[in-house]
Write a protein that holds these residues in place. Structure first.
Motif, PDB file in Angstrom:
ATOM      1  N   LEU A 106       0.821  -1.206   0.000  1.00 44.01           N
ATOM      2  CA  LEU A 106       0.000   0.000   0.000  1.00 44.01           C
ATOM      3  C   LEU A 106       0.855   1.256   0.000  1.00 44.01           C
ATOM      4  O   LEU A 106       1.926   1.262   0.632  1.00 44.01           O
ATOM      5  CB  LEU A 106      -0.878   0.036   1.260  1.00 44.01           C
ATOM      6  CG  LEU A 106      -1.799  -1.139   1.511  1.00 44.01           C
ATOM      7  CD1 LEU A 106      -2.572  -0.924   2.808  1.00 44.01           C
ATOM      8  CD2 LEU A 106      -2.761  -1.306   0.337  1.00 44.01           C
ATOM      9  N   PRO A 107       0.370   2.333  -0.630  1.00 43.81           N
ATOM     10  CA  PRO A 107       1.100   3.596  -0.537  1.00 43.81           C
ATOM     11  C   PRO A 107       1.246   3.987   0.938  1.00 43.81           C
ATOM     12  O   PRO A 107       0.295   3.870   1.707  1.00 43.81           O
ATOM     13  CB  PRO A 107       0.192   4.597  -1.267  1.00 43.81           C
ATOM     14  CG  PRO A 107      -0.797   3.797  -2.016  1.00 43.81           C
ATOM     15  CD  PRO A 107      -0.866   2.449  -1.413  1.00 43.81           C
ATOM     16  N   GLY A 108       2.436   4.419   1.317  1.00 44.69           N
ATOM     17  CA  GLY A 108       2.670   4.820   2.720  1.00 44.69           C
ATOM     18  C   GLY A 108       3.279   3.711   3.559  1.00 44.69           C
ATOM     19  O   GLY A 108       3.719   3.957   4.685  1.00 44.69           O
ATOM     20  N   GLN A 109       3.347   2.492   3.022  1.00 47.69           N
ATOM     21  CA  GLN A 109       3.970   1.403   3.792  1.00 47.69           C
ATOM     22  C   GLN A 109       5.484   1.382   3.582  1.00 47.69           C
ATOM     23  O   GLN A 109       5.968   1.708   2.489  1.00 47.69           O
ATOM     24  CB  GLN A 109       3.434   0.037   3.320  1.00 47.69           C
ATOM     25  CG  GLN A 109       2.150  -0.389   3.961  1.00 47.69           C
ATOM     26  CD  GLN A 109       1.667  -1.739   3.425  1.00 47.69           C
ATOM     27  OE1 GLN A 109       2.091  -2.220   2.376  1.00 47.69           O
ATOM     28  NE2 GLN A 109       0.740  -2.347   4.164  1.00 47.69           N
ATOM     29  N   ARG A 110       6.218   0.978   4.631  1.00 41.74           N
ATOM     30  CA  ARG A 110       7.617   0.593   4.446  1.00 41.74           C
ATOM     31  C   ARG A 110       7.646  -0.925   4.573  1.00 41.74           C
ATOM     32  O   ARG A 110       7.148  -1.475   5.555  1.00 41.74           O
ATOM     33  CB  ARG A 110       8.497   1.257   5.508  1.00 41.74           C
ATOM     34  CG  ARG A 110       9.984   0.955   5.317  1.00 41.74           C
ATOM     35  CD  ARG A 110      10.872   1.871   6.150  1.00 41.74           C
ATOM     36  NE  ARG A 110      12.272   1.534   5.973  1.00 41.74           N
ATOM     37  CZ  ARG A 110      13.019   1.876   4.925  1.00 41.74           C
ATOM     38  NH1 ARG A 110      12.481   2.598   3.956  1.00 41.74           N
ATOM     39  NH2 ARG A 110      14.276   1.523   4.838  1.00 41.74           N
TER      40      ARG A 110
END
Ligand SMILES: C[S@@+](CC[C@H](N)C(=O)[O-])C[C@H]1O[C@@H](n2cnc3c(N)ncnc32)[C@H](O)[C@@H]1O
Length: 473
Positions: free
Chosen positions: A38-42
């Motif tokens: 997901l966007p925003g995950q590391r």
């Protein structure tokens, strides 16, 4: 220097969502697509494909959760191929879909500044579908949980449900789905209880054997009419089996208003039959979109998100810019829904469609809605439009052409014929932004410029998105 060989493990910050459902990360400008990220995950991820311009990776662990993460509602989320974005905040899904259409129009459509409007969201984000298609299979997908607990409680050689994630050969046993309605879960349970124990087996393409193929459930969201369509192969004892199953269904669930049986004798794994019989009720359901009522047969196309379709059609009608004086061609018209939606603002509408049952429904739908200025032509568009002078002599030259093709987009011959028809305006309704971008480019080379593109989300939590474009001469 970072080692980017296949198998390499690395930590990545996911920036955005690519078309489909892959996260996009960058390493010194080099793009890495990370599955299910997901966007925003590391994430910690492992490279499994390496190309010159990009690599692909699978996530091993989420190191830092995305601020846009939401807890998925469905118990099958980890295994089901149905709603891959259910763990991403809906407003972020919409923003990502707008961005994706923008990029496709730039890269495939060759546009510098594509006029893409913010996405119109679906009025409901759960239980929004009026149609669901479930498959029978002899290859059940075992869930990670079942394997971990070593508790395989149902036969591995029978499944009724949806495809497992990225596995078109395996079917996940679906006990509860949040896409259609609680009733559709109950219907599935009754059918499973009957078919799991029945001597006739699920169909398999290996050896073209077995009987049970698909269950298609259609539900009028505004009328509460419910159709169960049993799609099977052919077997001598098959008709008795489906009749018995229909009796079980109507006894257990009186809310079902019609049951039909479709026989698909071909190897093609499609939930469409060559021979249909009605086992219960009238053989169709009705549904409302806006002020109109539509009759829908088992094999007719109908937009699957009723409330979303109202938004979609309203955009198409607005983009058509009708005053009551225009001749409109509605290409790929299905059961005449768009034709009827725009008819009160047009002089004459002519719909073109290949499926005979849909053409039949289109005529019925006009009568149901007291629409008298629509005509429908049955046939393959590339043949029906082959002689443009004949068509225009018969139906008049169109001022506006509305097109709503299947995912493959327009056949090149159809595109050529639209140019010859020379409408003032083209309204392009698309369920596939890639082919939309390709066709828009081709139309722009022939003198039609895209002035607006309005995405409408009919499929929350999935990668799918509809877009309506208006092209002016
Ligand atoms: C995406 S659906 C749109 C239907 C309709 N506009 C609606 O909103 O319900 C595409 C339709 O194109 C029809 N179709 C597919 N290929 C066709 C062809 N070659 N010629 C005519 N119609 C075709 C399909 O049967 C289907 O009804």
């Amino acid at each position: 220097m970072i080692d980017l060989k296949k198998g390499a493990e690395l930590e990545l910050d996911v920036e955005s969502l690519a078309f489909g459902t892959k996260g996009v990360a960058r390493l010194n400008g080099y793009v890495i697509f990370v599955e299910e990220a997901l966007p925003g995950q590391r994430v910690r991820a492992q490279i499994f494909k390496k190309k010159k311009g990009y690599a692909e990776a699978r996530p091993l662990a989420v190191i830092q959760q995305s601020p846009h993460f939401v807890e998925p509602r469905c118990r099958h989320f980890a295994d089901c191929g149905g709603c891959l974005l259910q763990n991403l905040d809906y407003s972020v899904q919409l923003a990502a879909k707008q961005q994706q259409i923008h990029e496709l129009l730039e890269h495939i459509g060759g546009m510098d500044a594509p006029p893409v409007l913010p996405v119109i969201g679906s009025p409901q984000i759960f239980f929004y579908r009026n149609k669901m298609e479930f498959s029978f299979s002899r290859q059940r997908w075992l869930t990670r949980d079942e394997i971990a607990r070593n508790e395989i409680t149902h036969p591995k050689s029978f499944a009724l449900g949806l495809h497992a994630r990225n596995r078109y050969d395996k079917t996940l046993r679906i006990e509860e789905c949040h896409l259609q309605s609680p009733l559709s879960n109950q219907i599935l349970a009754v059918i499973r209880a009957f078919t799991e124990k029945h001597p006739l087996l699920p169909y398999t393409t290996f050896g073209h054997a077995g009987f049970w193929r698909f269950v298609v459930i259609r539900e009028g969201k505004k009328t509460n009419e419910v159709m169960v369509n049993l799609v099977t192969a052919e077997a001598p004892e098959g008709r008795d089996a489906v009749q018995q199953l229909a009796a079980n269904l109507t006894a257990a669930l009186p809310a079902i208003t019609t049951i039909v049986h479709n026989i698909n004798r071909s190897k093609a794994q499609i939930a469409v039959g060559e021979e249909e019989s009605v086992l219960h009720g009238p053989g169709y359901i009705r549904e409302h979109i806006g002020p109109f009522v539509f009759q829908i047969s088992a094999n007719s196309f109908f937009q699957t998100n009723t409330a979303g379709a109202e938004k979609l059609y309203a955009v198409a009608r607005e983009f058509a810019g009708l005053t009551g004086q225009e001749i409109v061609y509605d290409l790929y018209c299905g059961a005449g829904t768009i034709s009827i939606f725009v008819a009160p603002q047009a002089k004459q509408v002519v719909g073109f469609e290949i499926v005979p049952q849909a053409i039949h429904d289109a005529g019925v739908n006009c009568r149901l809605n007291n629409i008298t200025n629509c005509a429908f032509v049955r046939g393959d568009l590339k043949d029906e439009l082959a002689q443009v002078p004949l068509i225009t002599r018969r139906w008049g030259q169109p001022d506006v052409v509305i097109i709503d093709p299947p995912r493959a987009g327009m056949h090149p011959k159809v595109l050529q014929k639209i140019i010859e028809l020379a409408p003032r305006r083209i309204v392009y309704v698309s369920c596939n932004p890639s082919t939309f971008a390709r066709d828009v480019k081709e139309l722009s080379l022939r003198g039609y410029g895209l002035t607006k593109a309005q995405p409408v989300d009919m499929f929350p939590h999935t990668s799918h998105i509809e877009v309506v474009g208006v092209l002016e001469k």
